[in-house]
Design a protein around this motif. Sequence first.
Motif, PDB file in Angstrom:
ATOM      1  N   ASN A 186       1.315  -1.088  -0.222  1.00 55.66           N
ATOM      2  CA  ASN A 186       0.133  -0.212   0.192  1.00 55.66           C
ATOM      3  C   ASN A 186       0.863   1.115  -0.051  1.00 55.66           C
ATOM      4  OD1 ASN A 186      -2.305   2.097   0.041  1.00 55.66           O
ATOM      5  ND2 ASN A 186      -2.789   0.687   1.588  1.00 55.66           N
ATOM      6  N   SER A 188      -1.029   4.317  -0.235  1.00 57.59           N
ATOM      7  CA  SER A 188      -2.295   5.213  -0.553  1.00 57.59           C
ATOM      8  C   SER A 188      -1.694   7.195  -0.005  1.00 57.59           C
ATOM      9  CB  SER A 188      -3.704   4.944   0.315  1.00 57.59           C
ATOM     10  OG  SER A 188      -3.949   4.149   1.087  1.00 57.59           O
ATOM     11  N   ASP A 216      -4.086   2.933 -11.549  1.00 59.54           N
ATOM     12  CA  ASP A 216      -5.068   3.182 -10.747  1.00 59.54           C
ATOM     13  C   ASP A 216      -5.043   1.354 -10.465  1.00 59.54           C
ATOM     14  OD1 ASP A 216      -6.070   2.636  -7.843  1.00 59.54           O
ATOM     15  OD2 ASP A 216      -6.697   5.340  -8.488  1.00 59.54           O
ATOM     16  N   LYS A 218      -8.775  -1.660  -9.223  1.00 61.53           N
ATOM     17  CA  LYS A 218     -10.126  -1.645  -9.836  1.00 61.53           C
ATOM     18  C   LYS A 218     -10.615  -2.572  -7.951  1.00 61.53           C
ATOM     19  CE  LYS A 218     -11.607  -1.723 -14.304  1.00 61.53           C
ATOM     20  NZ  LYS A 218     -12.994  -0.566 -14.141  1.00 61.53           N
ATOM     21  N   LYS A 219      -9.304  -3.002  -8.170  1.00 63.53           N
ATOM     22  CA  LYS A 219      -9.761  -4.183  -6.004  1.00 63.53           C
ATOM     23  C   LYS A 219      -9.056  -3.525  -5.179  1.00 63.53           C
ATOM     24  CE  LYS A 219     -12.193  -6.856  -9.095  1.00 63.53           C
ATOM     25  NZ  LYS A 219     -13.808  -7.119  -8.346  1.00 63.53           N
ATOM     26  N   THR A 220      -8.604  -4.268  -4.219  1.00 64.81           N
ATOM     27  CA  THR A 220      -8.118  -3.546  -2.754  1.00 64.81           C
ATOM     28  C   THR A 220      -6.557  -4.019  -2.637  1.00 64.81           C
ATOM     29  OG1 THR A 220      -9.389  -5.433  -1.280  1.00 64.81           O
ATOM     30  CG2 THR A 220     -10.664  -3.122  -1.643  1.00 64.81           C
ATOM     31  N   CYS A 221      -6.135  -2.962  -2.020  1.00 62.85           N
ATOM     32  CA  CYS A 221      -5.254  -3.269  -1.891  1.00 62.85           C
ATOM     33  C   CYS A 221      -4.928  -4.832  -1.388  1.00 62.85           C
ATOM     34  CB  CYS A 221      -4.090  -2.798  -0.749  1.00 62.85           C
ATOM     35  SG  CYS A 221      -2.767  -2.975   0.007  1.00 62.85           S
ATOM     36  N   SER A 223      -5.695  -8.023  -3.127  1.00 59.33           N
ATOM     37  CA  SER A 223      -6.975  -8.566  -3.362  1.00 59.33           C
ATOM     38  C   SER A 223      -6.126  -9.827  -4.223  1.00 59.33           C
ATOM     39  CB  SER A 223      -7.992  -8.278  -3.937  1.00 59.33           C
ATOM     40  OG  SER A 223      -7.312  -7.452  -5.219  1.00 59.33           O
ATOM     41  N   GLY A 234      -9.419   5.051  -9.372  1.00 58.08           N
ATOM     42  CA  GLY A 234      -9.526   3.482  -8.458  1.00 58.08           C
ATOM     43  C   GLY A 234      -9.194   3.012  -6.418  1.00 58.08           C
ATOM     44  N   MET A 235      -9.162   2.307  -6.052  1.00 59.13           N
ATOM     45  CA  MET A 235      -7.819   2.100  -4.054  1.00 59.13           C
ATOM     46  C   MET A 235      -7.417   3.025  -4.442  1.00 59.13           C
ATOM     47  SD  MET A 235     -11.206   0.061  -3.971  1.00 59.13           S
ATOM     48  CE  MET A 235     -10.715  -0.182  -2.263  1.00 59.13           C
TER      49      MET A 235
END
Length: 286
Positions: A186, A188, A216, A218-221, A223, A234-235
């Motif tokens: 991550n 962010s 970016d 579409k899915k979470t960190c 995933s 995106g996430m």
Amino acid sequence: MNLGAHMSIAGGVHLALERGKQTGCNVVQIFTKNQTRWSSPPLKEDTAEKFLRLKENFFSVFAHASYLINLASPDIDLSLKSIDALIDEMARCGKLGITMLVVHPGSYTTGTETEGIRRIAESLIEVYDRSENQEVSILLETTAGQGTSIGYKFEHLRDILAETEKYSCKIGICIDTCHIFAAGYNFSDLSLYNRLTDKFNNIVGLTKLRAVHLNDSKKTCGSRIDRHEHIGKGMIGLNGFKHLLTDSRLRNIPMCLETPKGKDMHEDAVNLAVLRSLRPEPEPER
């Protein structure tokens, strides 16, 4: 100066650079041939000459190898085809004056992770031993960690580099922002970004970073699912990209989009505008 996008080579490789110019790119990534086929016709001399002339107008132009290549495969036939294909890609890069070629490390399929890393290293050594074009650097791309893919941990890249020390000056790394985020890295916010770059530097080394794919997710960190999204949609979010773009250590690293787009490439222009808005213009000299 170091921002751009992947461009289609439909109609000829030189047209990718014309498309890049139309979209406002200073960096262009291309496939040197149809990436869904093992073999393609040789590059035409006049097309290569046009490409070389246009290439002078860009900060950086580099290539991405075919997705068919799997240097980690335990299947002997696929392994040999992958090595031959990568050697061919390097030759094509040589004709186009391209000095960086991005490749996915590969998937170990029915083997083990350790065996896959060893096979990748052995394959890379064979590629360079057999290649007539020693000027092209192969960049191992970080992966999201889907299936049995290798490259979703920085340690994987470190181990491959350690086993290819014979060609250490030739082999580098391409970070894909969507991939590392999906793999669990991550970045962010600023503290997370600093932790990420420290970790990469300690394990692999920032001097090995030669290119960045800006996508970016579409899915979470964590995933481990590779789904590219437009910048800021995106996430990861805009802050993650702002930290990346304002890091002075990366100022001369070419960065390119691999986000979804239509034929008119409007999405590339929008994403590039978003990225440039995150990087303050330098104060004019007095």
